[in-house]
Design an enzyme around this catalytic site. Structure first.
Site: not given
Ligand code: NAD
Ligand code: DAU
Length: 332
Positions: A123-125, A150, A154
């Protein structure tokens, strides 16, 4: 190719499996997923009968199951993680277990079975937060500065992946991408939470002043970026992946969604801010663009409208998980 996809029942993993089997129908995929609250088999229901696809329920921290599955494949694509920042504020330990120990368990098995190809989704975080109102962007050379449990977990996993490259010659690549959006995203996350709240006649919840900025990446563009890195990426390298070329604040996105859904500002509720909330993320994706010829496939507004339409047409997919995610917010 024969791939082990971890976390395939999650948001990005399920989109990736669908993308891959459509594009490479003779490849084989095994997914390992422990089905936490974020894992939804219903996200894969159209794929479950595909003879080139198998689902295994299990935990990435379990060395026995991981060892067995890694021995059967040539490539590991590692998505499984605890992914929600708000949950990491409430319960950091499971983030350390899954994101750090789980990644190390996979790396060890990949090393043991003849240095299998390993792609790590990050992630960019991990780069911390940028200042609002500047042009600064994260890129592959940005120093790590994670600020939530988180992103710290990562960052730890990224360091381990690179350590296995430098120390053991494991053929790794890493992508650090921005906020994904699109179909099959859990209703706990910002865009689907907003859309589903509005579909249920509720207000959207804006943290703090709403001036936080994220870089938004359509999930299937993220899948094509991983594809490019798997096929053409340089072993040992990192690629940052993003979607936008200008900043949109959370409020800007809220206003777009309200307009697209025929609502107005009276549907906004400002709520208590997230502790340690990172102000701004922005991603420079020129390396993957120049070296691997990758770019996002359509404008943000177009993909946002498509996403709203998807949630409107697939209410049975999200109705039950919405109860779980709103219960989390009530008790956090
Ligand atoms: P998600 O939370 O939707 O899905 C995570 C999946 O992993 C689920 O199916 C869960 O059951 C499984 N899981 C969790 N713990 C586990 C374990 N111990 N063993 C086996 N399976 C397990 O996540 P996502 O949003 O699809 O993100 C996928 C990947 O991308 C993550 O590594 C996350 O850090 C990264 N990422 C996500 C975003 C985003 O915006 N969603 C952005 C940047 C990076
Ligand atoms: O940047 C990549 C990351 O983006 C991933 O690594 C994470 O897995 C993914 O969850 C996401 O993290 P964020 O914290 O940025 O996403 P989230 O959807 O939780 O929140 C996005 C923005 O919106 C953040 O500034 C918080 C705000 N927010 C979120 C929720 C759920 C609100 O203002 N209201 C809300 O109800």
């Amino acid at each position: 190719m024969k791939l082990l996809v971890t976390g395939g029942a999650g948001f990005i993993g399920s989109n990736f499996i669908r993308y891959w089997l459509e594009k490479y129908p003779s490849d084989q995929i095994i997914t390992l997923d422990s089905l936490t609250y974020a894992g939804h088999l219903s996200s894969l229901s159209d794929i479950e009968k595909n003879p080139n696809y198998a689902f295994v329920k299990g935990d990435i921290t379990d060395p026995v199951i991981v060892d067995e599955l890694v021995s059967q494949v040539d490539t590991i694509v590692h998505f499984a993680a605890e992914s929600h920042v708000d949950r990491s504020v409430k319960d950091p330990l499971v983030f350390v277990k899954t994101n750090i120990i789980g990644t190390q368990t996979l790396l060890e098995a990949a090393k043991k079975h003849g240095n299998k190809r390993f792609h790590h989704i990050s992630t960019d975080e991990v780069f911390g937060a940028l200042t609002l109102g500047t042009d600064a962007k994260f890129d592959e050379n940005t120093p790590y500065d994670p600020r939530s449990p988180y992103s710290a977990s990562k960052a730890g996993s990224d360091h381990l992946v690179r350590a296995y490259f430098h120390t053991f010659g494991l053929p790794i690549t890493i992508t650090n991408c921005s906020n994904n959006f699109g179909p099959y995203q859990d209703t706990e996350k910002f865009i689907p939470r907003m859309i589903t709240n509005l579909l249920q006649g509720e207000k959207v919840k804006i943290y703090g002043d709403g001036l936080y900025v994220r870089d938004w990446l359509y999930v299937l563009d993220h899948c094509s970026a991983i594809d490019a890195v798997l096929k053409k990426g340089k072993i040992g390298d990192t690629y940052t992946v993003g979607g936008l070329t200008k900043d949109y604040s959370n409020l800007d996105i809220t206003m777009m969604i309200l307009k697209m859904m025929g609502k107005d500002e009276s549907s906004i509720e400002y709520v208590t801010d997230r502790p340690g909330h990172d102000r701004r993320y922005a991603v420079n994706w020129s390396k993957i663009n120049k070296e691997l010829d990758w770019s996002p496939s359509a404008d943000f507004d177009f993909r946002l409208q498509e996403t709203i339409t998807w949630y409107n047409s697939n209410q049975s997919w999200w109705k039950d998980m919405k109860i779980t995610s709103e219960n989390f917010y009530k008790n956090k």
